[in-house]
Motif scaffolding. Sequence first.
Motif, PDB file in Angstrom:
ATOM      1  N   THR A 176      85.342  40.748 -76.170  1.00  0.00           N
ATOM      2  CA  THR A 176      86.326  40.931 -75.042  1.00  0.00           C
ATOM      3  C   THR A 176      86.296  40.295 -73.733  1.00  0.00           C
ATOM      4  O   THR A 176      86.949  40.372 -72.949  1.00  0.00           O
ATOM      5  CB  THR A 176      86.434  42.679 -74.720  1.00  0.00           C
ATOM      6  OG1 THR A 176      85.064  42.912 -74.003  1.00  0.00           O
ATOM      7  CG2 THR A 176      86.785  43.529 -75.905  1.00  0.00           C
ATOM      8  N   LEU A 177      85.239  39.428 -73.901  1.00  0.00           N
ATOM      9  CA  LEU A 177      84.753  38.656 -72.514  1.00  0.00           C
ATOM     10  C   LEU A 177      86.047  37.425 -72.268  1.00  0.00           C
ATOM     11  O   LEU A 177      86.554  37.034 -73.347  1.00  0.00           O
ATOM     12  CB  LEU A 177      83.387  37.977 -72.865  1.00  0.00           C
ATOM     13  CG  LEU A 177      81.986  38.626 -72.390  1.00  0.00           C
ATOM     14  CD1 LEU A 177      80.920  37.799 -73.008  1.00  0.00           C
ATOM     15  CD2 LEU A 177      82.296  39.436 -71.147  1.00  0.00           C
ATOM     16  N   GLN A 178      86.318  37.262 -71.154  1.00  0.00           N
ATOM     17  CA  GLN A 178      87.342  36.465 -70.762  1.00  0.00           C
ATOM     18  C   GLN A 178      86.485  35.445 -69.697  1.00  0.00           C
ATOM     19  O   GLN A 178      85.760  35.839 -68.791  1.00  0.00           O
ATOM     20  CB  GLN A 178      88.219  37.046 -70.054  1.00  0.00           C
ATOM     21  CG  GLN A 178      89.163  37.743 -71.191  1.00  0.00           C
ATOM     22  CD  GLN A 178      90.531  38.441 -70.590  1.00  0.00           C
ATOM     23  OE1 GLN A 178      90.877  37.843 -69.378  1.00  0.00           O
ATOM     24  NE2 GLN A 178      90.907  39.365 -71.295  1.00  0.00           N
ATOM     25  N   VAL A 179      86.942  34.232 -69.533  1.00  0.00           N
ATOM     26  CA  VAL A 179      86.305  33.152 -68.718  1.00  0.00           C
ATOM     27  C   VAL A 179      86.934  33.585 -67.143  1.00  0.00           C
ATOM     28  O   VAL A 179      88.003  34.050 -67.076  1.00  0.00           O
ATOM     29  CB  VAL A 179      86.980  31.861 -68.811  1.00  0.00           C
ATOM     30  CG1 VAL A 179      86.680  30.961 -67.933  1.00  0.00           C
ATOM     31  CG2 VAL A 179      86.530  31.434 -70.377  1.00  0.00           C
ATOM     32  N   GLY A 180      85.706  33.695 -66.371  1.00  0.00           N
ATOM     33  CA  GLY A 180      86.081  33.933 -64.908  1.00  0.00           C
ATOM     34  C   GLY A 180      85.649  35.304 -64.745  1.00  0.00           C
ATOM     35  O   GLY A 180      85.607  35.771 -63.433  1.00  0.00           O
ATOM     36  N   GLN A 181      85.327  36.186 -65.544  1.00  0.00           N
ATOM     37  CA  GLN A 181      84.756  37.499 -65.279  1.00  0.00           C
ATOM     38  C   GLN A 181      83.357  37.547 -64.792  1.00  0.00           C
ATOM     39  O   GLN A 181      82.426  36.304 -64.943  1.00  0.00           O
ATOM     40  CB  GLN A 181      84.800  38.416 -66.679  1.00  0.00           C
ATOM     41  CG  GLN A 181      85.929  38.697 -67.004  1.00  0.00           C
ATOM     42  CD  GLN A 181      86.043  39.533 -68.609  1.00  0.00           C
ATOM     43  OE1 GLN A 181      85.152  39.596 -69.238  1.00  0.00           O
ATOM     44  NE2 GLN A 181      87.089  40.385 -68.467  1.00  0.00           N
TER      45      GLN A 181
END
Length: 475
Positions: A176-181
């Motif tokens: 579930t990771l997203q760039v910018g987190q």
Amino acid sequence: MSTYRLVLILCLLVPALLGGCREQRQDASISVSVRDSKVAPPVERPPQELLTTQRAFSEVSQKVTPAVVNIQAARVRRVPQLGPMFEDFFGELFKRHPQRQQQTKSLGSGVLISAAGYILTNEHVVKGAEEIKVKLADGRIFDGELIGTDPDTDVAVLKITANEELPVAVLGDSDTLQVGQWALAIGNPFGLDSTLTVGVISATGRTDVGIEAFEDFIQTDASINPGNSGGPLLNIYGEVVGINTAIVASGQGIGFAIPINLARLVAGQLMENGEVVRGYLGVGIQPLSPALAESFGLDRATGALVNQVLADSPASAAGLRRGDLLLTYNDREISGVSSLQLLVANTPAGGTAKLGILRDGQRLELTVTIASREGQGATADATEAVEDQQARKAGLGLTVIPAEGGGVQVEAIDPEGDSARVGIRPGDLILAVNQYKITDLSSFEQAVQDIKQAKYVRLLLKRGNSTLYLAFPAS
């Protein structure tokens, strides 16, 4: 001027000078903020968002740091007693001389993932270790037992035995990771215990980094230094989303972590069996170049192209064919060769998978039962070619001759043509041109005529024991 008057003037001037010095010293004093009701800070009201973020970082550190451990691995190596200069000068004479043992130690990090004392870390942290010491954040030190390692993913599991309750980290979901987190790393860089660094998720799904056999790295700019290896990468909720493993030494702010979903799968097998058994599909695959992708009617180069299906393999039983383009695996997009290899490797033997494929312009779905990778071969029988000097044909910038066992073999290549540019070599066997199967010189000549209106030329070649596709624009 009399002596009496001079003394009188000095008596009058000295107190004034001393008073001026005292005044200067008072002016040079440093003001100190005591942060009480009488003294306000320079910034009285920082933005509430910053204070909230600051509290979140501190809370993550307080909650997770107790579960992060310092790992010291000791190794013993033999070195010449007389030094390398004597060994180099006297050669074999001193190589037979007794050698002394020298102990080396390396530092790394790990994270407790079970109240039973299991610790997740990197394989390279404990590789070759003869003695492992584990130090907790509260100062307790334990002997570490090596449960198992997996060099292909750089994952290792240790175990410690304690009479008291052990702190345990919470594992998150790296899918579930997203760039910018937010990304927070806790570890022991250069032996500095319980160091917290903060950054963001810079990228996910990094492959072809050249570090491990199976790669699906999380990239982060949270500082990762020597000694951080094996420590957790955390999200803002304090959940472990990765295991820090490597940095780009020549760059700044480029670190990599193993996704926790992958590390969890590997650790589970190591804890249960002491080793990792990976899935096996039984195909030869290659990446798509932009030209190959366009020749298949795709608007971008994605998926993995099947250039070989091994006999008696799961792929053969499921009906996969050479020339199929694999696009999805259990509804997950296949971004490239490394992506498919990792998905298959993480499927347990005996498990089933849905394959989304493109065949002759039609999208199909096949179900395959994955086998164990252990003991499986990966090559097909070689085919030798015999040159016939009397029969040859030219076309597509190639001169071809009959090949023993059928098909045609490339004898010569126009060095200025597209065939040479895309990498076709003398000795390659041509098995197909676009959708046309090549069995002899006549079928090659007919295929060259039939594809004159095509936008792209796609060749299926056999080179040694491997098969591959190459494509170039039709002239």
